[in-house]
Design a protein around this motif. Structure first.
Motif, PDB file in Angstrom:
ATOM      1  N   GLY A   1       0.807  -1.213   0.000  1.00 32.02           N
ATOM      2  CA  GLY A   1       0.000   0.000   0.000  1.00 32.02           C
ATOM      3  C   GLY A   1       0.838   1.259   0.000  1.00 32.02           C
ATOM      4  N   SER A   2       1.905   1.281   0.816  1.00 27.25           N
ATOM      5  CA  SER A   2       2.750   2.479   0.866  1.00 27.25           C
ATOM      6  C   SER A   2       3.498   2.676  -0.450  1.00 27.25           C
ATOM      7  N   ARG A   3       3.967   1.596  -1.060  1.00 32.38           N
ATOM      8  CA  ARG A   3       4.667   1.727  -2.337  1.00 32.38           C
ATOM      9  C   ARG A   3       3.734   2.211  -3.438  1.00 32.38           C
ATOM     10  N   LYS A   4       2.527   1.670  -3.455  1.00 26.37           N
ATOM     11  CA  LYS A   4       1.572   2.099  -4.476  1.00 26.37           C
ATOM     12  C   LYS A   4       1.146   3.541  -4.248  1.00 26.37           C
ATOM     13  N   SER A   5       1.029   3.938  -2.986  1.00 22.61           N
ATOM     14  CA  SER A   5       0.683   5.331  -2.689  1.00 22.61           C
ATOM     15  C   SER A   5       1.775   6.277  -3.166  1.00 22.61           C
ATOM     16  N   ASP A   6       3.045   5.927  -2.932  1.00 23.23           N
ATOM     17  CA  ASP A   6       4.152   6.760  -3.427  1.00 23.23           C
ATOM     18  C   ASP A   6       4.155   6.822  -4.947  1.00 23.23           C
TER      19      ASP A   6
END
Length: 680
Positions: free
Chosen positions: A642-647
């Motif tokens: 989730g954090s990678r996709k958000s970035d």
């Protein structure tokens, strides 16, 4: 992590008093009789010094307590007194009785060990006394003329003495014999570790088999060798011989059952957990080496201090362990590794804010939470990195580890394989991963131990029925009619409990053969993602995303497709769809692709270089739907996706704004007509 019950502090106060009670206020009526509150306001709070309530899930981390320095209210230092509702003081007596029960429960394990030791000493003393008395009687029966001719049931006295020696003192002989065999195997034979593990595990069963065999030999060679006997005496002798033979056969069947259960348990552990144990111990070695708590005299070794064993330590040769393949691991070594993982954690220095680190170098404790793991990672990073540096370089690691070990350890830190430097965030992720893997591995081994114990109980019940039938057949007690009746009852029981037996069998196959997940694995079942919290023989407990517990029967799970993110390859695809205006120039689209390519290539630890930007469709001649398809370098076990996709989405937004790529709706014609309303 030690947990316990919270103590609830309750205060009762008259509404007419001026002081206010922070815990509990009640308005006291003037009526006689039992006191009933008309309005209550309860608040539960922990008494200072008591641990928090035991969590209902093993894999969830407890919320760390807030420090008063961070603005949180200070903890209560003294318990609030509880006012008695009635004049009866029976509650105090009950509390005292409960406290005594708690103390007994805490000391029961120590007392049970002492009682077992005392029983062994008592039995050994009794056997020694019997041995001395029977040997004296045997010598007298062979030397004294009067006793030489004494017969009991037409058998000389010395023969009975020999049989009594075998029966009452054979346990001592077999114990010494087993210990001698163990010493011989562990010091002479090449397969010592493969054989010694099962020999120790089945020591009691083998000892009983040898003891019964000695009794049978003594009966056949000494008692039955007497030629002259009556018909009644021969019948009694034959009956006793059948009893000994049937008991020996039952003991041998039980030993075979024990061997098969131990063998299946060892194979199951090696097949399922050896690779994880190997990786976890290597992670622990890296953490201990960088913490500076390794024994300098033992290069390539780490020490395990088992819980409850005082200062006794056990050494593990990590370099040799990393070279062993799964097929070559012995049962002895595997059993020792499992015990160490169950009874130990990740050790690190215990350093507080108020005490100097130099004064606490000898204080070593296990990491018990993710907060402690992060704190330990920050402390070790500050110790290894040069003053003012934001990275740990390879030269910094060589001061604590060999070059070969550093080469193996560098790829474990995110981004270090390319830059040869370790960032603080990468080091923190490594320690967190090592802690989580060790915790989940210990829970999985404990659950597998419980499952194997349940399997042993089920197999013991089946084998016990088989032993009874074999015993009846050897004793010639049953006839064909009786056997037919017994099997007809078994057939009736199979009709009644057939479905339950089928469920148990399917669950055993699912747990020990299929075994699609372990504790801590994130799985997808029926389209719902859940995390495995506990795994038993009959059921598996999952946690949903909202921490709701779900109990699944293993027999039903065996019929469902199960997705396991933790066991999936570390290259899982993901995609992002977005819309741009139909009038966007092709040069802007090409620039967009180039900017996305630069971003993906700048994050080699997050995304695979292979990606694509495709135009999926054109809608109503006013917008184009584009799709960005990428491949993660991780699976979706943890929440990093989730954090990678958000970035990625934020970077995509920045690129679109820099290139001034927008999406506008088509122009719509709006006709406005003014109608003058007539005046009334």
């Amino acid at each position: 992590m030690e947990t316990g019950k919270d103590e609830v502090a309750v205060e009762i106060q008259d509404a007419s008093t001026t002081t206010s009670s922070p815990a509990f206020e009640v308005e006291l009526p003037t009526l006689t009789g039992p006191i009933l509150p008309t309005s209550t306001s309860l608040r539960y709070r922990n008494v200072s010094g008591l641990p928090s309530t035991e969590p209902k899930s093993r894999i969830l981390e407890p919320v760390p307590p807030k420090s008063p320095l961070n603005g949180a209210p200070p903890a209560v230092t003294t318990p609030t007194p509880v006012a008695p509702v009635t004049g009866n003081q029976a509650g105090d007596d009950d509390e005292e009785e409960d406290d005594a029960d708690v103390y007994k429960a805490q000391t029961s394990e120590i007392e049970s060990k002492k009682n077992r030791r005392k029983k062994r000493v008592v039995w050994f003393t009794i056997e020694c006394i019997f041995f001395v008395l029977l040997m004296a009687l045997l010598i007298c029966s062979l030397l004294v003329n009067y006793l030489k001719s004494v017969r009991i049931w037409s058998i000389y006295l010395w023969r009975w003495c020999v049989l009594a020696l075998v029966i009452f003192c054979g346990h001592i002989f077999t114990e010494f014999l087993i210990n001698a065999i163990v010493i011989l195997i562990t010091r002479v034979f090449l397969l010592k570790r493969k054989v010694a593990y099962f020999l120790f595990a089945m020591k009691d069963s083998i000892q009983v088999d040898i003891w019964l065999s000695l009794i049978l030999v003594a009966w056949a060679l000494i008692i039955n060798s007497e030629g002259r006997r009556s018909v009644e005496s021969a019948r009694i002798h034959s009956y006793i011989e059948r009893v000994i033979v049937s008991t020996l056969v039952g003991a041998v069947i039980w030993t075979v059952k024990t061997f098969l259960v131990k063998l299946e348990g060892t194979r199951f552990h090696v097949r399922t957990y050896f690779d994880r144990i190997q990786e976890s111990i290597f992670h622990q070695y890296i953490l201990q080496a960088l913490s500076g708590i390794l024994n300098e005299n033992e290069t390539g070794h780490i020490s395990f201090r088992r819980v409850g064993k005082g200062s006794k330590e056990q050494l593990i040769n990590v370099n040799k362990l990393c070279k062993i393949k799964r097929e070559n691991i012995s049962s002895w070594t595997m059993g020792g590794l499992i015990q160490l993982i169950r009874n130990s954690g990740l050790p690190t220095h215990s350093v507080t804010d108020d005490i100097d680190e130099e004064e606490n170098n000898s204080s070593i404790k296990d990491i018990e939470s993710e907060a402690e793991a992060i704190s330990s990672a920050n402390r070790i990073f500050s110790k290894l990195a040069k003053p003012g540096s934001k990275y740990i370089e390879v030269d910094d690691l060589l001061a604590y580890m060999k070059r070969e070990e550093v080469i193996k350890a560098i790829p474990l830190f995110e981004g270090a394989a390319e830059t040869r430097m370790i960032k603080r965030s990468s080091f923190r992720k490594f320690v967190l991963k090592a802690y989580r893997e060790r915790k989940f591995l210990a829970y999985s081994l404990n659950d597998s131990k419980t499952a194997i114990e349940e399997l042993n109980k089920l197999s013991s019940a089946v084998v016990l029925v088989v032993i009874i039938i074999v015993w009846l057949l050897i004793m010639q007690i049953t006839t064909n009619t009786a056997l037919l009746f017994i099997f007809s009852q078994f057939l009736l029981v199979s009709f009644i409990f057939g479905n339950s037996l089928k469920t148990v069998f399917e669950s055993l196959i699912f747990v020990f053969i299929v075994h699609p997940f372990d504790v801590g694995d994130r799985c997808e079942i029926d389209g719902v993602q859940m995390t495995v919290d506990e795994m038993n023989i009959m059921t598996t407990i999952f946690l949903k995303s909202d921490n709701q517990k779900v109990y699944y029967p293993n027999s039903q799970l065996a019929m469902k497709p199960i997705g396991n993110f933790n066991r999936s390859p570390e290259m899982m695809r993901d995609s992002v769809e977005f819309a741009i205006d139909f009038s966007t120039p092709l040069s802007s689209i090409a620039a967009l692709k180039e900017q996305i390519k630069k971003y993906v290539e700048s994050k080699p630890k997050h995304w695979s270089p292979s990606h694509s930007v495709q135009i999926n469709e054109i809608v109503n001649m006013d917008k184009m739907i584009l799709g960005l398809h990428l491949t993660h370098t991780i699976n979706f076990q943890n929440s990093e996706r989730g954090s990678r996709k958000s970035d990625l989405i934020l970077e995509l937004k920045r690129i679109l704004e820099d290139l001034q790529i927008k999406y506008r709706l088509l122009h719509q014609e709006v006709h406005v007509k003014y109608i003058d309303e007539p005046r009334s």
